[in-house]
Every structure is written in structure tokens, then in C-alpha cells.
Design an enzyme around this catalytic site. Sequence first.
Site, PDB file in Angstrom:
ATOM      1  N   LYS A   1       0.863  -1.182   0.000  1.00  0.00           N
ATOM      2  CA  LYS A   1       0.000   0.000   0.000  1.00  0.00           C
ATOM      3  C   LYS A   1       0.899   1.230   0.000  1.00  0.00           C
ATOM      4  O   LYS A   1       1.776   1.355   0.859  1.00  0.00           O
ATOM      5  CB  LYS A   1      -0.935   0.007   1.204  1.00  0.00           C
ATOM      6  CG  LYS A   1      -2.003  -1.079   1.103  1.00  0.00           C
ATOM      7  CD  LYS A   1      -3.102  -0.924   2.123  1.00  0.00           C
ATOM      8  CE  LYS A   1      -4.164  -1.996   1.924  1.00  0.00           C
ATOM      9  NZ  LYS A   1      -5.274  -1.885   2.907  1.00  0.00           N
TER      10      LYS A   1
ATOM     11  N   LEU B   1      -0.773 -14.220   3.288  1.00  0.00           N
ATOM     12  CA  LEU B   1      -1.208 -15.463   3.914  1.00  0.00           C
ATOM     13  C   LEU B   1      -1.097 -16.614   2.908  1.00  0.00           C
ATOM     14  O   LEU B   1      -0.963 -16.376   1.706  1.00  0.00           O
ATOM     15  CB  LEU B   1      -2.648 -15.320   4.394  1.00  0.00           C
ATOM     16  CG  LEU B   1      -2.870 -14.288   5.514  1.00  0.00           C
ATOM     17  CD1 LEU B   1      -4.361 -14.119   5.783  1.00  0.00           C
ATOM     18  CD2 LEU B   1      -2.141 -14.706   6.776  1.00  0.00           C
TER      19      LEU B   1
ATOM     20  N   ASP C   1     -13.996   1.028   9.392  1.00  0.00           N
ATOM     21  CA  ASP C   1     -14.232   0.326   8.125  1.00  0.00           C
ATOM     22  C   ASP C   1     -14.144  -1.188   8.275  1.00  0.00           C
ATOM     23  O   ASP C   1     -13.593  -1.869   7.421  1.00  0.00           O
ATOM     24  CB  ASP C   1     -13.214   0.815   7.091  1.00  0.00           C
ATOM     25  CG  ASP C   1     -13.556   0.359   5.677  1.00  0.00           C
ATOM     26  OD1 ASP C   1     -14.753   0.302   5.357  1.00  0.00           O
ATOM     27  OD2 ASP C   1     -12.632   0.052   4.910  1.00  0.00           O
TER      28      ASP C   1
ATOM     29  N   ASP D   1      -6.657  -5.668   6.631  1.00  0.00           N
ATOM     30  CA  ASP D   1      -7.089  -4.436   5.975  1.00  0.00           C
ATOM     31  C   ASP D   1      -7.353  -3.317   6.984  1.00  0.00           C
ATOM     32  O   ASP D   1      -8.498  -2.997   7.305  1.00  0.00           O
ATOM     33  CB  ASP D   1      -8.343  -4.701   5.135  1.00  0.00           C
ATOM     34  CG  ASP D   1      -8.561  -3.619   4.078  1.00  0.00           C
ATOM     35  OD1 ASP D   1      -7.683  -2.756   3.932  1.00  0.00           O
ATOM     36  OD2 ASP D   1      -9.614  -3.638   3.418  1.00  0.00           O
TER      37      ASP D   1
END
Length: 507
Positions: free
Chosen positions: A213, A320, A386, A406
Amino acid sequence: MRQNLGRSTRSIYLGLACLSLTLHLLLAFFCLSVLQTACVLPTSSSSSKPRTDTQGHQFVVRSSSSSAKLILKVKGHSKLEALFKHPLYNLPYPEPQEDDWLLRVKTNEEVRDTSEEDEWEDDLNNDSKWQSASEEEGYDKITWTSDVDTHPPWLRFHLGITRWELYNRKDPILGHLTHYLATQRILGAVQKTGGTQLKLLVLFPNYGQALVKPMRQPRDAETDVNLFYFSDFERHNAEISAFHLDRLLGFNRIPPVVGRLINITTEIREVTSDHRLSRTFFTSPVGNVCFYGQCEYYCSTEHPVCGQPHALEVSLAAMLPDLSLAPRRSWRSPWRRSYSRTKLAKWEKDPTYCDTVKQTPPYSHGTRLVDLIDMAILDFLMSNMDRHHYETFEKFGNETFLLHLDNGRGFGRHSQDEPSILAPLQQCCRIRRSTLLRLRLLTRPGFRLSDVMRESLAQDPLAGVAPLLSEPHLSALDRRLATILQVVQTCQDQHSDVMYNDLEGYD
């Protein structure tokens, strides 16, 4: 004669003055050097060296010519080290049985029993090696055996996942994996599908992968108060900080994340095979290399990701195991928000909502409800609104931990708290005893959450550039922790069964 004598005297005085000035300068330089040696570790403008944390784990820290900001131990005392030595962070899990490991390397005997090819059996009898047959350029020729020392860090991480946690904090593989993510050569990069914002998948020479990210805004920028939670940028430093916070809470449910400074041109643009991604690169008017990818939000020329001019800060999260090897189940959170600008979710309108949840599987038995409340506590501390879904590994059924994935929308605002994130705790009035005791421990001066968080984040490679979290964000952690404990106290004043005792049998 008198004139000559006067000149000689002035020369002597001048010489003595110069000598005195020289001695004072030498003394000043000596004192300065002693003070610097005592307070600052030597830095190098081009070095990238591993550092070791309090558990023997190595983390890479890039030094810069501008002195790196280091957390100094007061009289040799480390709050982080003391925290991880506390009994609450060293509770023994049951000895893992065969079904408690997510993945397992078969022994030679097991493979021989299932193999139908004599030639394959002969190879196993010889040295039990598996050799990569890949001819792809850039990939290492790999020879793996049943010996764990031959496995790359990402594989050892996968093989260490159990029913109770993603990793063991004491396992040296945690340090090896973060060092690996921060230093391995990037062989390829493609845009990751799914989700609403831009993220990349990078490939390493030994078949490892990481989720990237990018930095989208300054670390100390606060989210606009007029923005809805689903319209906010995802932050690379939030992903890094969430991993450290999850570890400090004793959960160990977020895959390891590390910061890294990459070159947009050589480590993304020149190695990508994703044509959709490559078409979005451009050079800005000031000469910075930028790209924007293709996604639902913020993928346009108005919201580009730009280097300075090539350098870009990113977070890299360990991947993962592949879904074909370790399937995961996605669960919709009972406290999911409506994601509407006008409508409220049912839990926002019904204060008795949890009574219904408690009667609904899988929340009606086992640890699923307190697992969800653990996650709500983590989200409240970092102000993450979120959390609409969560995942578990299918192999373990309902008797396992929740994956805290996330976390990019965390740490957006430090000046404002969002009490609705604590709705599962407030409405259900249920909490793990071990979680509550750790939270109380983190309020004590010797283990203050903001202090251990600051010390933990200082181990990340990007900490040499700037702090991962600003001081107002660190202060907000202490403030929010006090709020959580007040909610628990209110619950205990009103109910008798607040505590889920997972420490029964421990002293």
C-alpha cells in the site's frame, strides 16, 4: 630599543591568546564528541543494517545523513522489553496437535504411502529434496527439504500458523520475515484485484509475495471531518502501526507489516507485467514519476501516487497462504455499518441488538463473540470505522481466532474519537479476562501504551525518515484506552457476567 621591546611583548601576548583560544576550542570539541557518543548511534548515508529488538528479532533501519530519531533507553530500561517479559504476555498455549497447525510438511513415510511413482519414491529416499523447475528469469533456483532451515522466511511463517494465532511473538522468524520484506529484491509488481483503493502485489526471487500500500498523504495529515468513513484514503503508516498495536495488545492476528522506501521506476514501472497498471504512469509537471492504477476510489490523474521524484514510501504486508492450500471464510460483521449517507444500521438504532447476536451461531457459543470484541477494541484504539467483514481459516471451524486484515483506514483522526466503534463491547458487556488485564497493564506508567507503541514503531525501517505516528496520535491511544476501561467499568456496575475467564487455572 623600547619600540622593539613593545613589539616583542605584543607578539608574546598574541601568541598566548591564540594558544588559549586553541585550547578552549579543543576542549569544546572534546565535550561535544563525548555528548554525541553518549546519545546518538553513528549513522551512515548509504547503509541499511539490521537492528535487533527486545526479543532478538531483527529489523532493518535505513540511516540517513540527517540524524535518525531514536528512542533512547532511560538508564538502560526498555518499557517494551519489560512488557513482553510480563506473565500476561507469556501465557502458555496447549501443545499443538496435528489438527492445530494450519499447514504441515509431510514426512517421507507419509509421502511414500501416498505416492504411486517409484521414481518419485527413490528421490524421496535419497535426500527428500524438492527442486524448483522454474526457468523464469530472475527467480532463484531453490532446493527445499523437510529441514526448516532450508525454507524461506515466508514459508516458515506459513508453517507456524496455528489455531490460536498467526505467529508466536518469541519465534525468531518474525524478525527474519520483516527483514526479508524490507530488503528482498522486487522481481515483479501487479495491481491487486478487489477492494476499493489501489494496492499492489510484489514478487520476490524465492517465490515470496507481499501486499503493498503506497503513501497517499503526509503522515500527520488528519482526515477531513466532513468525509464519510468510506471515502477516506487508506494509509501505509496505518497498516504498519496496526501490526505493532495488535502485537502490543497480545493478539498476534495481523500478518507482519513493514515499511520500505522503494523506487517507483525500477521496482514497479520497469518490472510490472500488468498492462492496465503500466498505462497509468506519467511524469508530473515538477518531474515526479506518478501512477494511479485502476480501482473504485481515488484511481485517477487527480489522485495519483507520486515519488520524490522516484522514491516512494510503502507498507509491505506478508501474504497469507494461498487459498488453494488454506481456504478462508469471510464473515459479515454483525456491527457492519450501513455504508449509506442517510441510513443507519440496525445496531445503531436498537440498544438491545446484542441479545439477538448472542442467540445466533457462531456467536451463541465458544469464543467468537469475545474475539469480535477484541477486534472492536483494536479498531477503537486506531479509530478504524471500516470493519465490514472479517475472515477465519476454514480448517479450524469456529474454534479459532479472527484475522485482523485491511487496516489502512485507521489512525485518520487523533483529535476525535468514534464511540460507535465500541458498540459490540457496550451492547454485549463481555470481554476476555486476559484482554482486560493487558489493557489495565498498558495504563501503568511503566508500560504506558503510547510509550511502548513509540518504542515498537521506532524499529521499523521508515522510522529513520520520520515517526510512523505523530505525538497527537500516540496521545490519543492513551485517551482511548481510558475510555475502553470506563466502558468495561460501567458494564461491571450493571452486570455480573462481564468477564469471559480464559485464565482459569493460571496463577
